[in-house]
Design an enzyme around this catalytic site. Structure first.
Site, PDB file in Angstrom:
ATOM      1  N   HIS A 265       0.838  -1.206   0.000  1.00 39.31           N
ATOM      2  CA  HIS A 265       0.000   0.000   0.000  1.00 39.31           C
ATOM      3  C   HIS A 265       0.873   1.256   0.000  1.00 39.31           C
ATOM      4  O   HIS A 265       0.693   2.157  -0.834  1.00 39.31           O
ATOM      5  CB  HIS A 265      -0.904  -0.021   1.230  1.00 39.31           C
ATOM      6  N   GLU A 266       1.809   1.329   0.931  1.00 39.27           N
ATOM      7  CA  GLU A 266       2.655   2.525   1.018  1.00 39.27           C
ATOM      8  C   GLU A 266       3.588   2.638  -0.185  1.00 39.27           C
ATOM      9  O   GLU A 266       3.932   3.756  -0.595  1.00 39.27           O
ATOM     10  CB  GLU A 266       3.450   2.521   2.327  1.00 39.27           C
ATOM     11  N   HIS A 269       1.853   4.645  -2.818  1.00 37.09           N
ATOM     12  CA  HIS A 269       2.034   6.082  -2.585  1.00 37.09           C
ATOM     13  C   HIS A 269       3.430   6.525  -3.031  1.00 37.09           C
ATOM     14  O   HIS A 269       3.596   7.537  -3.714  1.00 37.09           O
ATOM     15  CB  HIS A 269       1.886   6.405  -1.094  1.00 37.09           C
TER      16      HIS A 269
END
Length: 504
Positions: A265-266, A269
């Site tokens: 997920h990160e 980003h």
């Protein structure tokens, strides 16, 4: 003064703001990843000072002078300078009348609040955080009171994170999702089919999980030469610009899939941040344009890629070389079923892909109440538990797994939660567009994430904040956010996972 000279001085002025923002981001990362609690007050003062200096420059007479001149000659500006003007004017128009002292105090409060929240969560003590949260809400409302116009305070907050987002838009969007997600969840529950493969709960040494984190981060395309991985109570991504983008995770010995997916997920980003074009690197445009578009990338990598069957076909055998004996008989299909098990849960970041939006909806409802109904902060645990029961049929056994579970309110991020759902919907929409041009499943199965990232970079990452969210999305396929893609994605995926007939 010539237009050329004005542009040159304007860009130099913005460079100073961007440098200070980079220093502030680095301080925040340090504060969240091991800075001593005893330094919280002095650290808060430093961060408050930097925030007030940045703010003062954003709303100064000098900034107004640049904006006035450039505003009269927008037709003569190139795309990058025009975007810098637009972004700067948006900030100026929102904040010009806000007292700088209030901005400084709010920054100091947020810096202290995160430490207080972390301790309160670890000690399961909401009352220890409540006074701080009460002050955060009150100060947020005070800041909003200085803005022009008669928009609802919560609409102002929503617009801060996603330009043009309002409660009306959210209500319609969430209403459409709820009308599809709830019946699908009911069909899955009533089917009686279970996807428990026995893979959850097998301990994985934290040291091994750290190795897995680096392995999977590099696989999906996170450049560790321009980034790093650290550990925090709540995972996040932060950075000072394209070439310094940092992520964090949190490890649990008995649930390695938690850190596995928080890393992916990160990384979504971070990959967005690492792929800006040269023309905007190290400028105020060197950041994602909105929270919703940013979350679209984290949710794309985490779910569209990371929870797909082709992904587990690709990664299963290599991943098992890091895992203990208990995983020796695990197959791609077993992992796929495990990570796509639909089961309402207490914790948002562990939620399955189908019920995740229900977590966001309840937070949205609570935040609306906080900024509309004058809710007593001390009533939030009760309200939270009632909403959990209403949306997910669960009641948290304690506040650590309830109202204290998210970092966002301590960081002053009120109005942010809806962008997670927007991001999920955007991710499904981008997948549909991508499938028109390439065999996405075949690329994932080969681990060829570079081709997928190249498409995202071309259409999204490289542009940073050059375009508004509406223009950026419209450039890709000539339409705006359309929840139908997300509904179709969820319906098709989970009907297949649970062997149901697609449709109602």
């Amino acid at each position: 003064m010539s237009l050329e000279t004005t542009v040159m001085r304007f860009m130099s002025y913005l460079d100073k703001i961007n440098m200070l923002n980079g220093v502030l981001a680095t301080l925040y990362f340090d504060a969240s990843t091991g800075a001593p609690n005893g330094a919280a007050d002095s650290r808060a003062k430093r961060m408050g000072f930097l925030s007030s200096e940045i703010f003062s420059m954003q709303v100064s007479d000098e900034m107004k002078g640049y904006l006035d001149i450039l505003g009269e000659q927008q037709d003569k500006l190139d795309e990058v300078v025009l975007a810098m003007y637009r972004v700067s004017k948006r900030v100026y128009d929102k904040k010009a009348k806000t007292p700088v002292e209030l901005v400084r105090r709010f920054s100091e409060l947020k810096s202290k609040a995160e430490v207080i929240w972390r301790d309160a969560k670890n000690n399961n003590d909401f009352n220890a955080f409540a006074p701080c949260l009460q002050e955060l809400v009150a100060m947020n409302k005070k800041l909003l009171s200085y803005r022009e116009g008669d928009a609802h305070p919560y609409d102002m907050l929503l617009d801060d994170y996603e330009e043009g987002l309002t409660m009306q838009v959210c209500d319609e969007f969430f209403g459409k999702l709820r009308a599809s997600i709830v019946p699908l969840l009911r069909r899955i529950t009533e089917s009686g089919k279970q996807n428990d493969t026995g893979l959850r709960g097998i301990p994985v040494d934290i040291a091994k999980q750290r190795e897995i984190s680096r392995m999977i981060a590099q696989k999906v395309g996170y450049d560790l030469n321009r980034g790093l991985i650290r550990e925090t109570e709540h995972p996040f991504c932060s950075g000072a610009g394209r070439d310094d983008v940092r992520i964090t995770t949190h490890y649990y010995e008995n649930e390695f899939l938690s850190s596995f997916y928080s890393i992916i997920h990160e990384c979504g980003h971070a990959i967005y941040e690492q792929n800006k074009k040269d023309e905007i690197a190290n400028t105020i445009l060197d950041r994602g344009i909105s929270a919703g578009l940013h979350e679209s990338q984290s949710r794309f990598y985490e779910n569209v890629l990371g929870r797909s069957k082709p992904f587990w076909d690709y990664i299963c055998e290599e991943l098992k070389t890091y895992l203990p004996e208990g995983y020796s008989k695990a197959t791609p299909d077993m992992f796929f079923k495990t990570v796509n098990e639909v089961k309402p849960s207490l914790i948002r970041i562990y939620a399955d892909e189908l019920t995740y939006c229900l977590h966001i909806m309840m937070r949205y409802e609570i935040e609306k109440m906080m900024f509309s109904d004058g809710v007593d902060v001390y009533d939030l645990p009760r309200i939270w538990n009632e909403k959990m029961q209403e949306y997910l049929g669960l009641t948290p056994p304690d506040d650590a797994r309830g109202v204290l579970q998210d970092v966002h309110w301590s960081a002053g991020l009120m109005g942010y939660f809806p962008t997670y759902a927007l991001g999920s919907a955007y991710a499904a929409q981008f997948l549909a567009y991508m499938r028109r041009e390439m065999d996405v499943d075949a690329l994932i199965r080969k681990g060829d994430f570079a081709v997928i990232t190249a498409w995202l970079t071309k259409h999204i990452h490289s542009h940073g904040s050059v375009y508004t969210p509406a223009k950026l999305v419209g450039r890709i396929a000539g339409e705006q956010l359309n929840a139908d893609y997300y509904i179709e994605y969820l319906t098709n995926k989970f009907s297949a996972v649970y062997g149901l007939e697609a449709g109602n």
